[in-house]
Motif scaffolding. Structure first.
Motif, mmCIF file in Angstrom:
data_model
loop_
_atom_site.group_PDB
_atom_site.id
_atom_site.type_symbol
_atom_site.label_atom_id
_atom_site.label_comp_id
_atom_site.label_asym_id
_atom_site.label_seq_id
_atom_site.Cartn_x
_atom_site.Cartn_y
_atom_site.Cartn_z
ATOM 1 N N MET A 99 153.996 -73.940 12.772
ATOM 2 C CA MET A 99 152.977 -73.296 11.950
ATOM 3 C C MET A 99 151.789 -74.249 11.775
ATOM 4 S SD MET A 99 151.743 -70.930 10.035
ATOM 5 C CE MET A 99 153.140 -69.832 9.721
ATOM 6 N N PHE A 100 150.605 -73.771 12.091
ATOM 7 C CA PHE A 100 149.376 -74.515 11.819
ATOM 8 C C PHE A 100 148.667 -73.804 10.669
ATOM 9 C CE2 PHE A 100 150.464 -75.785 16.073
ATOM 10 C CZ PHE A 100 150.087 -77.113 16.134
ATOM 11 N N SER A 101 148.597 -74.469 9.541
ATOM 12 C CA SER A 101 148.104 -73.842 8.318
ATOM 13 C C SER A 101 146.584 -73.875 8.233
ATOM 14 C CB SER A 101 148.683 -74.549 7.094
ATOM 15 O OG SER A 101 150.098 -74.494 7.098
ATOM 16 N N TYR A 102 146.040 -72.856 7.555
ATOM 17 C CA TYR A 102 144.626 -72.914 7.199
ATOM 18 C C TYR A 102 144.454 -74.034 6.181
ATOM 19 C CZ TYR A 102 144.387 -68.238 9.275
ATOM 20 O OH TYR A 102 144.465 -67.176 10.123
ATOM 21 N N PRO A 103 143.433 -74.853 6.314
ATOM 22 C CA PRO A 103 143.266 -75.980 5.378
ATOM 23 C C PRO A 103 142.981 -75.549 3.950
ATOM 24 C CG PRO A 103 141.353 -75.766 6.812
ATOM 25 C CD PRO A 103 142.387 -74.833 7.342
ATOM 26 N N ASP A 104 142.584 -74.275 3.748
ATOM 27 C CA ASP A 104 142.281 -73.817 2.395
ATOM 28 C C ASP A 104 143.318 -72.838 1.869
ATOM 29 O OD1 ASP A 104 141.757 -71.778 4.114
ATOM 30 O OD2 ASP A 104 139.823 -71.202 3.229
ATOM 31 N N ALA A 105 144.567 -72.916 2.431
ATOM 32 C CA ALA A 105 145.621 -72.011 1.972
ATOM 33 C C ALA A 105 146.897 -72.794 1.732
ATOM 34 C CB ALA A 105 145.874 -70.913 3.005
ATOM 35 N N ASP A 106 147.674 -72.376 0.712
ATOM 36 C CA ASP A 106 148.953 -73.032 0.456
ATOM 37 C C ASP A 106 150.011 -72.400 1.336
ATOM 38 O OD1 ASP A 106 149.643 -70.626 -0.656
ATOM 39 O OD2 ASP A 106 149.656 -71.332 -2.730
ATOM 40 N N ASP A 107 151.291 -72.800 1.133
ATOM 41 C CA ASP A 107 152.355 -72.321 2.009
ATOM 42 C C ASP A 107 152.693 -70.852 1.797
ATOM 43 O OD1 ASP A 107 153.506 -72.557 -0.432
ATOM 44 O OD2 ASP A 107 155.101 -73.949 0.170
ATOM 45 N N ARG A 108 152.027 -70.192 0.865
ATOM 46 C CA ARG A 108 152.224 -68.754 0.670
ATOM 47 C C ARG A 108 150.989 -67.953 1.065
ATOM 48 N NH1 ARG A 108 155.409 -68.373 -5.183
ATOM 49 N NH2 ARG A 108 157.195 -69.672 -4.582
ATOM 50 N N GLY A 109 150.029 -68.669 1.680
ATOM 51 C CA GLY A 109 148.846 -67.976 2.134
ATOM 52 C C GLY A 109 147.779 -67.806 1.081
ATOM 53 N N ARG A 110 147.977 -68.374 -0.095
ATOM 54 C CA ARG A 110 147.010 -68.217 -1.168
ATOM 55 C C ARG A 110 145.903 -69.260 -1.021
ATOM 56 N NH1 ARG A 110 151.385 -68.526 -5.945
ATOM 57 N NH2 ARG A 110 151.642 -70.494 -4.833
ATOM 58 N N VAL A 111 144.673 -68.852 -1.222
ATOM 59 C CA VAL A 111 143.535 -69.762 -1.096
ATOM 60 C C VAL A 111 143.567 -70.756 -2.251
ATOM 61 C CG1 VAL A 111 141.031 -69.947 -1.095
ATOM 62 C CG2 VAL A 111 142.154 -68.063 0.104
ATOM 63 N N ILE A 112 143.370 -72.035 -1.908
ATOM 64 C CA ILE A 112 143.335 -73.075 -2.926
ATOM 65 C C ILE A 112 141.950 -73.724 -2.919
ATOM 66 C CG2 ILE A 112 145.799 -73.554 -2.924
ATOM 67 C CD1 ILE A 112 145.369 -75.780 -0.993
ATOM 68 N N ALA A 113 141.563 -74.227 -4.064
ATOM 69 C CA ALA A 113 140.204 -74.742 -4.204
ATOM 70 C C ALA A 113 139.985 -76.031 -3.430
ATOM 71 C CB ALA A 113 139.881 -74.940 -5.687
ATOM 72 N N GLU A 114 140.931 -76.970 -3.541
ATOM 73 C CA GLU A 114 140.776 -78.265 -2.902
ATOM 74 C C GLU A 114 141.948 -78.514 -1.964
ATOM 75 O OE1 GLU A 114 138.273 -80.237 -3.055
ATOM 76 O OE2 GLU A 114 137.159 -79.070 -4.535
ATOM 77 N N PRO A 115 141.833 -78.244 -0.669
ATOM 78 C CA PRO A 115 142.936 -78.464 0.263
ATOM 79 C C PRO A 115 143.297 -79.941 0.351
ATOM 80 C CG PRO A 115 140.882 -78.051 1.450
ATOM 81 C CD PRO A 115 140.616 -77.750 0.001
ATOM 82 N N GLY A 116 144.589 -80.194 0.431
ATOM 83 C CA GLY A 116 145.039 -81.568 0.615
ATOM 84 C C GLY A 116 145.215 -82.332 -0.665
ATOM 85 N N ASP A 117 145.062 -81.687 -1.823
ATOM 86 C CA ASP A 117 145.231 -82.398 -3.094
ATOM 87 C C ASP A 117 146.656 -82.896 -3.272
ATOM 88 O OD1 ASP A 117 142.664 -82.240 -3.792
ATOM 89 O OD2 ASP A 117 142.872 -80.608 -5.260
ATOM 90 N N ASP A 118 147.617 -82.075 -2.879
ATOM 91 C CA ASP A 118 149.026 -82.444 -3.026
ATOM 92 C C ASP A 118 149.483 -83.133 -1.747
ATOM 93 O OD1 ASP A 118 151.731 -82.675 -3.419
ATOM 94 O OD2 ASP A 118 151.910 -80.748 -4.463
ATOM 95 N N ALA A 119 149.479 -84.457 -1.753
ATOM 96 C CA ALA A 119 149.793 -85.226 -0.551
ATOM 97 C C ALA A 119 151.208 -84.991 -0.068
ATOM 98 C CB ALA A 119 149.571 -86.724 -0.819
ATOM 99 N N GLU A 120 152.146 -84.818 -1.012
ATOM 100 C CA GLU A 120 153.540 -84.623 -0.613
ATOM 101 C C GLU A 120 153.717 -83.312 0.131
ATOM 102 O OE1 GLU A 120 156.126 -85.011 -3.914
ATOM 103 O OE2 GLU A 120 155.652 -87.125 -4.267
ATOM 104 N N ASP A 121 153.042 -82.240 -0.326
ATOM 105 C CA ASP A 121 153.153 -80.948 0.344
ATOM 106 C C ASP A 121 152.505 -80.979 1.720
ATOM 107 O OD1 ASP A 121 154.505 -79.960 -1.775
ATOM 108 O OD2 ASP A 121 152.799 -78.897 -2.662
#
Length: 214
Positions: A99-121
């Motif tokens: 899976m290659f994720s959109y940089p502005d979406a979480d693992d459920r496909g929801r748009v997030i404001a700041e991609p990459g904030d959660d380093a562990e995820d």
């Protein structure tokens, strides 16, 4: 994995997903033959030579959180038999899915404001960059998993003679007369006694001859 940095669309292992758009369910099938990158395989054991052709069949599927890539890689691997040390070739077929994720979406496909904030995820995730993804790391992992850790030229390869190094497959009757080391010393002693007896007999015969001459 963090966001990819400046992917080069001229790299044969970089693919463009713009035709898919972000429409969940959209599909695209691709075939491409690329040159094998360096160190594609198990180093020092077996692998695809650098520059050798690798045939790729890919299925790209747009989903909510990114692009799901399913594919198969085919190539000719080369290595050395671990038993007889002869060169060998192997038809390689490696399957993979990533899976290659959109940089502005979480693992459920929801748009997030700041991609990459959660380093562990993000640590174990691969991301699209401007609609591009790099397949090299996925291909490398798939090839390593598909290759044997201990390649053999044939399943029943007898290997090499432990005493002289001869290839046993070339001479099935090859063998050495085994001597039990526990008897080696006695055999040496017996040989010495036999030599001593021979010397004594020779000396006795010489004495008899001298008497007869007199």
């Amino acid at each position: 994995m963090a966001l990819n940095a400046r992917l080069d669309h001229r790299n044969p292992l970089v693919f463009d997903t713009h035709e898919l758009g972000r429409r969940p369910g959209a599909l695209q099938r691709l075939t491409r033959t690329v040159d094998a990158p360096k160190d594609l395989g198990i180093q020092g054991v077996i692998g695809v030579p650098e520059g050798a052709p690798v045939e790729l069949e890919l299925r790209l599927e747009s989903v909510m959180e990114g692009v799901l890539v399913t594919g198969t890689a085919r190539a000719q691997a080369e290595g050395e038999c671990v038993r007889c040390l002869e060169p060998l070739g192997l038809e390689l077929e490696a399957d993979f899915q990533e899976m290659f994720s959109y940089p502005d979406a979480d693992d459920r496909g929801r748009v997030i404001a700041e991609p990459g904030d959660d380093a562990e995820d993000d640590e174990d995730r691969l991301f699209l960059e401007d609609g591009l993804f790099d397949l090299e790391s996925v291909l490398r992992d798939a090839v390593v998993l598909a290759l044997p850790m201990q390649p053999v030229c044939q399943e029943d390869c007898p290997g090499l003679c432990s005493q002289c190094g001869a290839r046993l497959a070339d001479d099935p009757d090859h063998h050495h007369d085994a001597v039990d080391i526990r008897w080696a010393a006695l055999q040496g002693l017996a040989g010495s006694l036999e030599d001593g007896e021979k010397d004594e007999m020779s000396g006795a015969e010489a004495g008899v001859d001298e008497k007869q001459e007199k």
